[in-house]
Design a protein around this motif. Structure first.
Motif, PDB file in Angstrom:
ATOM      1  N   ARG A 124      -7.849  38.981  64.836  1.00  0.00           N
ATOM      2  CA  ARG A 124      -7.823  38.373  63.503  1.00  0.00           C
ATOM      3  C   ARG A 124      -8.918  39.021  62.650  1.00  0.00           C
ATOM      4  N   ALA A 125      -8.514  39.682  61.568  1.00  0.00           N
ATOM      5  CA  ALA A 125      -9.450  40.480  60.781  1.00  0.00           C
ATOM      6  C   ALA A 125      -9.636  39.929  59.376  1.00  0.00           C
ATOM      7  N   MET A 126     -10.783  40.281  58.781  1.00  0.00           N
ATOM      8  CA  MET A 126     -11.068  39.961  57.385  1.00  0.00           C
ATOM      9  C   MET A 126     -11.586  41.217  56.704  1.00  0.00           C
ATOM     10  N   VAL A 127     -11.132  41.454  55.486  1.00  0.00           N
ATOM     11  CA  VAL A 127     -11.582  42.598  54.692  1.00  0.00           C
ATOM     12  C   VAL A 127     -12.429  42.077  53.540  1.00  0.00           C
ATOM     13  N   VAL A 128     -13.664  42.584  53.425  1.00  0.00           N
ATOM     14  CA  VAL A 128     -14.592  42.108  52.401  1.00  0.00           C
ATOM     15  C   VAL A 128     -15.009  43.282  51.527  1.00  0.00           C
ATOM     16  N   THR A 160     -13.524  28.933  57.032  1.00  0.00           N
ATOM     17  CA  THR A 160     -12.181  28.350  57.009  1.00  0.00           C
ATOM     18  C   THR A 160     -11.284  28.924  58.104  1.00  0.00           C
ATOM     19  N   HIS A 161     -11.404  30.227  58.326  1.00  0.00           N
ATOM     20  CA  HIS A 161     -10.555  30.928  59.283  1.00  0.00           C
ATOM     21  C   HIS A 161     -11.376  31.400  60.478  1.00  0.00           C
ATOM     22  N   ARG A 162     -10.734  31.497  61.630  1.00  0.00           N
ATOM     23  CA  ARG A 162     -11.391  32.124  62.780  1.00  0.00           C
ATOM     24  C   ARG A 162     -11.215  33.627  62.646  1.00  0.00           C
ATOM     25  N   ILE A 163     -12.307  34.335  62.470  1.00  0.00           N
ATOM     26  CA  ILE A 163     -12.282  35.778  62.270  1.00  0.00           C
ATOM     27  C   ILE A 163     -12.856  36.477  63.506  1.00  0.00           C
ATOM     28  N   ASP A 164     -12.142  37.444  64.026  1.00  0.00           N
ATOM     29  CA  ASP A 164     -12.645  38.226  65.154  1.00  0.00           C
ATOM     30  C   ASP A 164     -13.468  39.422  64.677  1.00  0.00           C
ATOM     31  N   VAL A 165     -12.953  40.135  63.669  1.00  0.00           N
ATOM     32  CA  VAL A 165     -13.633  41.322  63.143  1.00  0.00           C
ATOM     33  C   VAL A 165     -13.577  41.303  61.624  1.00  0.00           C
ATOM     34  N   ALA A 166     -14.737  41.485  60.987  1.00  0.00           N
ATOM     35  CA  ALA A 166     -14.799  41.566  59.531  1.00  0.00           C
ATOM     36  C   ALA A 166     -15.254  42.960  59.119  1.00  0.00           C
ATOM     37  N   LEU A 167     -14.515  43.588  58.222  1.00  0.00           N
ATOM     38  CA  LEU A 167     -14.925  44.856  57.630  1.00  0.00           C
ATOM     39  C   LEU A 167     -15.612  44.525  56.317  1.00  0.00           C
ATOM     40  N   ALA A 207     -11.748  51.645  65.607  1.00  0.00           N
ATOM     41  CA  ALA A 207     -13.016  50.934  65.482  1.00  0.00           C
ATOM     42  C   ALA A 207     -12.819  49.428  65.592  1.00  0.00           C
ATOM     43  N   VAL A 208     -11.799  48.915  64.960  1.00  0.00           N
ATOM     44  CA  VAL A 208     -11.535  47.475  65.015  1.00  0.00           C
ATOM     45  C   VAL A 208     -11.261  47.045  66.450  1.00  0.00           C
ATOM     46  N   HIS A 209     -10.476  47.828  67.164  1.00  0.00           N
ATOM     47  CA  HIS A 209     -10.178  47.500  68.561  1.00  0.00           C
ATOM     48  C   HIS A 209     -11.439  47.571  69.423  1.00  0.00           C
ATOM     49  N   LEU A 210     -12.252  48.608  69.231  1.00  0.00           N
ATOM     50  CA  LEU A 210     -13.465  48.766  70.027  1.00  0.00           C
ATOM     51  C   LEU A 210     -14.450  47.624  69.783  1.00  0.00           C
ATOM     52  N   VAL A 211     -14.672  47.324  68.530  1.00  0.00           N
ATOM     53  CA  VAL A 211     -15.629  46.273  68.183  1.00  0.00           C
ATOM     54  C   VAL A 211     -15.134  44.910  68.671  1.00  0.00           C
TER      55      VAL A 211
END
Length: 216
Positions: free
Chosen positions: A3-7, A45-52, A114-118
């Motif tokens: 679950r990702a977030m883009v900031v 609000t959301h469960r985030i696994d990785v945020a960029l 990178a998202v997968h590794l992190v």
């Protein structure tokens, strides 16, 4: 599913990264944010696994946002996004708890990697930019090498071997192969290293190792 977030305050960058991440069947973008304040609201609000997370944003920049995101009950892993040549504070973002950083023009396949590794607990530093950035701050003498050496002193010789490879950006699998160990054993070593050094992630451990002169 990751679950990702883009900031990012740039709408085109947000949309581009969202489209890229959503193209991977193992990644789902569940939130977007326009600045640090918005990112904290979304992560609450959301469960985030990785945020960029972009570095330069209005209201609250990426460094400050990273510090706050790391204090959440379920903190996301964080990848700092930077143009590098313009941003002078990426070292501070990593020290604040970022798990890595990427240039905004990084190859799309590398961003997905990178998202997968992190998400799996590894770090992702853009190779050339990471070395240039860390070397730049080392030449300023911050933090003091003697302090870093004192902090790594309690590590066993094997743990220092693992830390040295970790500081080069090697994954657990790479370290296991290089040292002839099981990957599960490497994970245990890494966990003890982070605890002993009093750091929250692999990137901070890598920076400390470099400060101590454990690796070039």
């Amino acid at each position: 599913m990751i679950r990702a977030m883009v900031v990012d305050d740039d709408a085109l960058v947000r949309l581009g990264l969202t489209d890229l991440l959503d193209s991977d069947p193992a990644i789902e973008v569940v939130a977007q944010a326009t600045d640090g304040f918005h990112a904290i609201e979304q992560a609450t609000t959301h469960r985030i696994d990785v945020a960029l997370v972009d570095v330069r944003m209005p209201r609250m920049d990426g460094i400050t946002a990273t510090k706050h995101l790391r204090t959440l009950p379920h903190p996301p892993k964080i990848i700092t996004l930077t143009t590098f040549d313009l941003d002078e504070y990426v070292y501070d973002a990593l020290a604040a708890g970022s798990d890595g950083f990427l240039l905004k023009d990084t190859d799309p396949a590398e961003i997905l990697r990178a998202v997968h590794l992190v998400a799996a607990g590894s770090a992702m530093l853009h190779p050339t930019a990471a070395r240039r950035l860390i070397d730049r701050y080392h030449h300023t003498g911050r933090p003091q090498a003697t302090q870093a050496q004192t902090r790594i002193a309690p590590l066993t010789p094997r743990e220092k071997d693992v830390l040295a490879l970790l500081a080069q950006g090697d994954t657990n699998a790479d370290i296991a192969q290089a040292l002839g160990m099981q990957e599960s054993t490497v994970k245990s070593h890494v966990s003890r290293i982070l605890t002993t050094l009093g750091v929250t992630n692999r990137v901070q451990a890598a920076l400390l190792a470099r400060d101590a002169g454990l690796t070039s």
